[in-house]
Enzyme design. Structure first.
Site, mmCIF file in Angstrom:
data_model
loop_
_atom_site.group_PDB
_atom_site.id
_atom_site.type_symbol
_atom_site.label_atom_id
_atom_site.label_comp_id
_atom_site.label_asym_id
_atom_site.label_seq_id
_atom_site.Cartn_x
_atom_site.Cartn_y
_atom_site.Cartn_z
ATOM 1 N N MET A 1 0.742 -1.168 0.107
ATOM 2 C CA MET A 1 0.155 0.143 0.086
ATOM 3 C C MET A 1 0.944 1.249 0.002
ATOM 4 O O MET A 1 0.403 2.368 0.442
ATOM 5 C CB MET A 1 -0.960 -0.045 1.137
ATOM 6 C CG MET A 1 -2.142 -0.974 1.238
ATOM 7 S SD MET A 1 -3.236 -1.188 -0.067
ATOM 8 C CE MET A 1 -4.166 0.062 0.630
ATOM 9 N N CYS A 83 6.404 -6.955 1.617
ATOM 10 C CA CYS A 83 6.089 -5.988 0.425
ATOM 11 C C CYS A 83 6.974 -6.996 -0.725
ATOM 12 O O CYS A 83 8.060 -7.326 -0.753
ATOM 13 C CB CYS A 83 6.961 -4.880 0.583
ATOM 14 S SG CYS A 83 6.658 -4.079 -0.928
ATOM 15 N N LYS A 122 4.931 -7.660 9.653
ATOM 16 C CA LYS A 122 4.398 -7.939 8.776
ATOM 17 C C LYS A 122 5.063 -8.930 7.985
ATOM 18 O O LYS A 122 6.123 -8.560 7.199
ATOM 19 C CB LYS A 122 3.803 -6.782 8.142
ATOM 20 C CG LYS A 122 2.960 -7.008 6.765
ATOM 21 C CD LYS A 122 1.451 -7.473 6.954
ATOM 22 C CE LYS A 122 1.049 -7.868 5.771
ATOM 23 N NZ LYS A 122 0.685 -6.717 4.579
ATOM 24 N N ASN A 183 -4.466 -11.310 6.683
ATOM 25 C CA ASN A 183 -4.775 -10.365 5.466
ATOM 26 C C ASN A 183 -4.535 -11.171 4.432
ATOM 27 O O ASN A 183 -3.832 -12.149 4.270
ATOM 28 C CB ASN A 183 -3.249 -9.451 5.669
ATOM 29 C CG ASN A 183 -3.446 -8.537 4.513
ATOM 30 O OD1 ASN A 183 -2.090 -8.478 3.765
ATOM 31 N ND2 ASN A 183 -4.363 -7.718 4.412
ATOM 32 N N ASP A 185 -7.208 -10.586 0.403
ATOM 33 C CA ASP A 185 -8.433 -10.795 -0.325
ATOM 34 C C ASP A 185 -9.720 -10.670 0.516
ATOM 35 O O ASP A 185 -10.751 -11.562 0.280
ATOM 36 C CB ASP A 185 -8.329 -12.226 -0.788
ATOM 37 C CG ASP A 185 -7.143 -12.353 -2.093
ATOM 38 O OD1 ASP A 185 -6.815 -11.465 -2.670
ATOM 39 O OD2 ASP A 185 -6.922 -13.480 -2.465
ATOM 40 N N GLY A 207 -6.279 -4.207 2.827
ATOM 41 C CA GLY A 207 -5.396 -3.206 1.994
ATOM 42 C C GLY A 207 -6.050 -2.675 0.829
ATOM 43 O O GLY A 207 -6.731 -1.568 0.566
#
Length: 308
Positions: A1, A83, A122, A183, A185, A207
């Site tokens: 994001m 990421c 994350k 996290n 979908d 997100g």
């Protein structure tokens, strides 16, 4: 994001009931060396708790950046190990850290030891299907002092293709005792309930489903979505917030992707030439007038569906 959850976006999400909002990914070394963009991403403007996400590949810079963030109002430091972007993994940061758990743990330990505030991580499930190591890394992170783990249910090599594997997140739940956030979908309230059931997680992070609707996280948490007639004014407000945050010249450019998402979601019947005019214009008065007209005259009813 990155490039999405800037301060104006987070302010709107928080206003509409998001329980926790996270900054864009802040490059740790650039923050230490006073890069203007990194300092801009660090701002919290009174949002509480203020969660700052840091990225990096060297323990020294992550630790120093965490100290800077704490001194400038951060309540939580989140380490980005998820990421998948090429420019991030090319620098051996983000999800590339999952290829070397020992090195990743050295970054985690340095960050935890540098600050007094909570540190979270994350991550993804792993680098690829042959190296699903999120449970191992999560357990080691907990032992190092990390207080919360978020897992996106894909490997790095999946990028955003296919579907997130919600069941696979359950192995991380089994490996740790600290809170777990799932996290990937999550579009609807039903999705949120299902990912919680299948993963055993304590909370849900969303997100991309918030693009074009910064209120969506709040809706999933049980808050009301804005009335359809309020959306044009909210979009114009968001546009003006971005111009104020970045300055007019830069703000116009940053706002374009958001305007595109708003139009795609809430005015899908808009003529392509009209959308192109909004997306490319530097005339802010024209853009605000055109956005209000496009969204007020649209036949779209996605907000009503979302609220239902």
């Amino acid at each position: 994001m990155s490039g999405v959850t800037d301060l104006p976006f987070r302010q709107l999400a928080f206003r509409f009931g998001a329980g926790l909002v996270v900054t864009e990914m802040v490059a740790s070394r650039e923050l230490v060396f006073n890069a203007a963009e990194s300092w801009s991403r660090l701002k919290g403007a009174g949002l509480s708790p203020h969660m700052v996400q840091l990225a990096g590949r060297e323990a020294r810079w992550l630790a120093e950046a965490a100290v800077i963030a704490e001194a400038n109002g951060a309540d939580i430091i989140d380490i980005n190990m998820g990421c998948p972007a090429k420019k991030v993994i090319g620098g051996y940061a983000g999800s590339a850290l999952m290829r070397d758990p020992d090195h990743a743990l050295s970054l985690i330990e340095a960050t935890v030891n540098a600050v007094k505030i909570p540190v979270t991580v994350k991550m993804r499930l792993g680098w690829d299907d042959a190296s699903i190591n999120a449970p191992e890394i999560a357990a080691r992170a907990e032992a190092a002092g990390v207080q919360l783990i978020t897992v996106h249910g894909r490997t790095r090599m999946q990028f955003y293709e296919g579907r997130a594997n919600w069941d696979a997140i359950a192995a991380v739940r089994d490996a740790i005792r600290i809170p777990l956030i799932a996290n990937g979908d999550v579009e609807t309230v039903e999705d949120a309930n299902e990912i919680l059931r299948r993963s055993g997680a304590d909370a849900v992070m969303v997100g991309r489903s918030c693009q074009g609707r910064p209120w969506h996280a709040g809706v999933l948490a049980g808050h009301s979505s804005p009335e359809r007639q309020a959306i044009p004014g909210l979009v114009v407000e968001h546009y003006r917030m971005m111009l104020e945050h970045y300055g007019a010249d830069v703000g116009v450019r940053h706002a374009r992707k958001h305007l595109g998402w708003y139009l795609d979601r809430h005015s899908p019947d808009l003529a392509p030439q009209a959308k192109a005019a909004i997306m490319t214009s530097k005339d802010t008065d024209f853009v605000t007038d055109a956005i209000e007209h496009a969204l007020s005259s649209s036949r779209d009813d996605t907000t009503r569906q979302e609220a239902a």
